[in-house]
Design a protein around this motif. Sequence first.
Motif, short mmCIF file in Angstrom:
data_model
loop_
_atom_site.label_atom_id
_atom_site.label_comp_id
_atom_site.label_asym_id
_atom_site.label_seq_id
_atom_site.Cartn_x
_atom_site.Cartn_y
_atom_site.Cartn_z
N LEU A 150 -3.26 -2.88 -3.95
CA LEU A 150 -3.79 -3.86 -4.88
C LEU A 150 -4.96 -4.61 -4.25
O LEU A 150 -4.89 -5.01 -3.09
N SER A 151 -6.01 -4.80 -5.01
CA SER A 151 -7.10 -5.66 -4.56
C SER A 151 -6.78 -7.09 -4.95
O SER A 151 -5.89 -7.34 -5.78
N PRO A 152 -7.48 -8.08 -4.40
CA PRO A 152 -7.27 -9.47 -4.86
C PRO A 152 -7.46 -9.62 -6.37
O PRO A 152 -6.70 -10.33 -7.02
N VAL A 154 -7.76 -1.99 -7.60
CA VAL A 154 -7.11 -1.45 -6.41
C VAL A 154 -8.18 -1.02 -5.42
O VAL A 154 -9.36 -0.87 -5.77
N THR A 155 -7.75 -0.83 -4.19
CA THR A 155 -8.60 -0.20 -3.18
C THR A 155 -7.92 1.09 -2.72
O THR A 155 -6.68 1.19 -2.74
N GLY A 209 -6.97 -7.28 -8.61
CA GLY A 209 -5.82 -6.65 -9.25
C GLY A 209 -4.59 -7.53 -9.22
O GLY A 209 -3.85 -7.62 -10.21
N ARG A 210 -4.38 -8.19 -8.09
CA ARG A 210 -3.23 -9.09 -7.99
C ARG A 210 -3.38 -10.27 -8.96
O ARG A 210 -2.42 -10.67 -9.62
N ALA A 216 0.84 -1.20 0.00
CA ALA A 216 0.00 0.00 0.00
C ALA A 216 0.88 1.25 0.00
O ALA A 216 1.84 1.36 0.77
N GLY A 266 -12.03 -2.31 -10.05
CA GLY A 266 -11.88 -3.32 -9.02
C GLY A 266 -10.47 -3.84 -8.85
O GLY A 266 -10.26 -4.86 -8.18
N GLU A 285 -9.64 1.77 -9.29
CA GLU A 285 -10.58 1.40 -8.24
C GLU A 285 -11.95 1.05 -8.85
O GLU A 285 -12.59 0.08 -8.44
#
Length: 333
Positions: free
Chosen positions: A102-104, A86-87, A106-107, A56, A84, A81
């Motif tokens: 990174l969001s799940p 990143v957060t 995004g990863r 982050a 979906g 964002e």
Amino acid sequence: MPARTIRDRQHLFLGSRLKRLAERMQTDVVLVAHRAGIPIQPGQYPLLVILEEHGATTIGALARAMQMSQPAITKSAGKLEEAGLVTIGRGDTDRRQSTVALSPAGREALDRSKRDVWPSVEAAVKEVTDDLSGSFLDQIATIEARMEARSLNARAQAHAIPTLQVAADTDVPAIVALMNRAYRGSGTETGWNSEADYIAGDRTSEALLREELETKPDAALLVWRTPEDVQGCVWLQPLSEDAWHIGSLTVDPRMQNAGLGRQLLGASEQWVRERGGRAIRMTVVNVRDSLIAWYARRGYQPNGETEPFPYDDARFGVPKRDDLCFIVLEKQL
């Protein structure tokens, strides 16, 4: 001529040429990512990679790392964002302290990009930039000429490694249509490895393919799909502890000249290796000289065995000649 106007002012219009070249490359990378079903734009990768490597990160730190303004980074992070990928943890009083992670999803998209997009794009860029000589302007001209002759997208497609998936029952109609086009099609639907000259009728049917799947539960029918459609398929079945049978290797006839058959075969061999296979066996109709030669160039050689052609079973088509049989090809992995 307009082209000469640019050539005669190479130094003056260098910025425009570089911008146009970059835009063309990025457009091609978008096509590669779209084909892989990955919703990431080329310009978004640097930000995502920073988040992957450093965790982050604040908007301010991202702006410094990417040498961009904070409003530009805020806008980019906002789009990610919305997708979906990143957060964003909002700062209470100072938006510059908002933290992006990174969001799940995004990863997962980044991992897929590394596997399905980056290697082929890197190989394609290497093709157009290798062995450059002359001044910087000469090198730019060479890159432009190479991309004009063959786009980055086409080059990347030739280097792509297909991701194979076990076919679902809902894939069966598309697979049947694909196989019949490739092996028994006519006109523009004909593939270079068509059997239509010596076997009439369909290669398979939905009922026959479903019967094969039901009676051979240890076999795997794999598909290579894009977001639009199934582009290829292959049948893999274990014969013993370390030997496998490969059959029905099929690529959309419209894409056969792009090297996709070679890629699909390579992906199939890798699939077998990952399951402990050390040898692959296949059967090919004896009169298919071009196809036999194609497999020979990839290490498949006749082992001296033959198998009879099913003349009494019209489900596989109606033979137009009476001298057909199968020869057996093998390759050690």
